[in-house]
Design an enzyme around this catalytic site. Structure first.
Site, PDB file in Angstrom:
ATOM      1  N   ASP A 236       0.912  -1.144  -0.137  1.00 43.98           N
ATOM      2  CA  ASP A 236       0.101  -0.019   0.086  1.00 43.98           C
ATOM      3  C   ASP A 236       0.979   1.474  -0.191  1.00 43.98           C
ATOM      4  O   ASP A 236       2.082   1.130   0.346  1.00 43.98           O
ATOM      5  CB  ASP A 236      -1.120  -0.045   1.180  1.00 43.98           C
ATOM      6  CG  ASP A 236      -1.752   1.206   1.496  1.00 43.98           C
ATOM      7  OD1 ASP A 236      -2.364   1.569   0.332  1.00 43.98           O
ATOM      8  OD2 ASP A 236      -1.627   1.584   2.794  1.00 43.98           O
TER       9      ASP A 236
ATOM     10  N   ASP B 286      -0.081   5.023   1.217  1.00 42.38           N
ATOM     11  CA  ASP B 286      -0.422   5.829   2.386  1.00 42.38           C
ATOM     12  C   ASP B 286      -0.486   5.272   3.667  1.00 42.38           C
ATOM     13  O   ASP B 286      -1.213   4.099   3.629  1.00 42.38           O
ATOM     14  CB  ASP B 286      -1.837   6.725   2.059  1.00 42.38           C
ATOM     15  CG  ASP B 286      -1.889   7.507   0.933  1.00 42.38           C
ATOM     16  OD1 ASP B 286      -2.264   8.591   1.053  1.00 42.38           O
ATOM     17  OD2 ASP B 286      -1.762   6.968  -0.296  1.00 42.38           O
TER      18      ASP B 286
ATOM     19  N   TYR C 117     -10.935   8.107   8.728  1.00 39.69           N
ATOM     20  CA  TYR C 117     -11.615   8.369   7.609  1.00 39.69           C
ATOM     21  C   TYR C 117     -10.844   7.828   6.116  1.00 39.69           C
ATOM     22  O   TYR C 117     -11.537   7.491   5.127  1.00 39.69           O
ATOM     23  CB  TYR C 117     -12.311   9.653   7.485  1.00 39.69           C
ATOM     24  CG  TYR C 117     -13.204  10.021   8.374  1.00 39.69           C
ATOM     25  CD1 TYR C 117     -14.140   9.253   9.222  1.00 39.69           C
ATOM     26  CD2 TYR C 117     -13.535  11.530   8.486  1.00 39.69           C
ATOM     27  CE1 TYR C 117     -14.898   9.555   9.991  1.00 39.69           C
ATOM     28  CE2 TYR C 117     -14.618  11.808   9.295  1.00 39.69           C
ATOM     29  CZ  TYR C 117     -15.273  10.920  10.121  1.00 39.69           C
ATOM     30  OH  TYR C 117     -16.397  11.336  10.981  1.00 39.69           O
TER      31      TYR C 117
ATOM     32  N   ASP D 252      -1.621  -0.729   5.807  1.00 39.16           N
ATOM     33  CA  ASP D 252      -1.927  -0.451   7.178  1.00 39.16           C
ATOM     34  C   ASP D 252      -3.460  -0.255   7.443  1.00 39.16           C
ATOM     35  O   ASP D 252      -3.800   0.400   8.237  1.00 39.16           O
ATOM     36  CB  ASP D 252      -1.245   1.072   7.424  1.00 39.16           C
ATOM     37  CG  ASP D 252      -2.063   2.021   6.653  1.00 39.16           C
ATOM     38  OD1 ASP D 252      -2.291   1.680   5.440  1.00 39.16           O
ATOM     39  OD2 ASP D 252      -2.447   3.078   7.135  1.00 39.16           O
TER      40      ASP D 252
END
Length: 210
Positions: A11, A13, A47, A165
């Site tokens: 991943d 970010d 979020y 994450d």
């Protein structure tokens, strides 16, 4: 003819790049612009992970959401992608040590355009053979489909690791039959998904992968 190497799919970010400050400030700009209440960065962390539309929808409230909110965020964020964003401490050393042992790819839920910009800006193309965004395939994480496609494209072995994450990473990797590593130093939540391994720092990846 498949390669002899396993795949590592990372991943972006919260795993390779610490992007949360730029995401948060762009999101707060959007909320102020449309007169919505702002909130702390700890909420933004809860979020992120499901792509930009979901992020903005959660921030303004599902019932209030309009396409113009998402458009505004994308415009602002695109102009501020690398103000404070940086690679996590030591992650580049980790990638350097892994790049000859594995075929390495990035799978983000960000748009490909933004993913591509960040990969090139931070010279991640020194380590990764391919990188993809949430709009690169017909489905995005937590679907396993992007992983099947990446394995096909890179002609790697059908096993390897998905490193991320967020529950979307772990679910995607688990469903595709890869081993999964959850990065606790990132921003995401597991929401009941079970990874094979946990790491608290990027260096700990080397204990598992070498």
């Amino acid at each position: 003819m498949s390669s002899e190497k396993e795949i590592l799919i990372f991943d972006l970010d919260g795993t390779i790049l610490d992007t949360i400050d730029d995401i948060h400030s762009s999101l707060m700009n959007t909320l102020r612009y449309f007169n919505f209440p702002t909130f702390d960065i700890s909420i933004t962390k809860q979020y992120v992970g499901d792509g930009i539309k979901k992020l903005v929808e959660r921030a303004v409230g599902e019932d209030n959401f309009k396409d113009e909110h998402e458009r505004h965020f994308r415009t602002v964020y695109k102009e501020n992608l690398v103000n404070q964003t940086k690679p996590f401490t030591s992650i580049l050393n980790v990638l350097e040590r892994l790049k000859d042992r594995y075929i390495m790819a990035i799978l983000s839920n960000k748009s490909f355009e933004m993913t591509d910009y960040l990969v090139k800006h931070f010279k991640l193309d020194n380590y990764f053979v391919r990188w993809y965004g949430g709009d690169s395939f017909v489905e995005k994480k937590p679907s396993p489909l992007p992983i099947y496609e990446i394995i096909k494209i890179t002609r790697s072995k059908k096993d390897g690791y998905l490193i991320g994450d967020n529950y979307t990473d772990v679910e995607s990797g688990n469903r595709a039959g890869l081993k999964t590593i959850f990065c606790r130093y990132g921003y995401g939540k597991l929401y009941g998904q079970q990874p094979d391994y946990f790491v608290d720092t990027p260096e700990e990846l080397l204990n598992i992968l070498i």
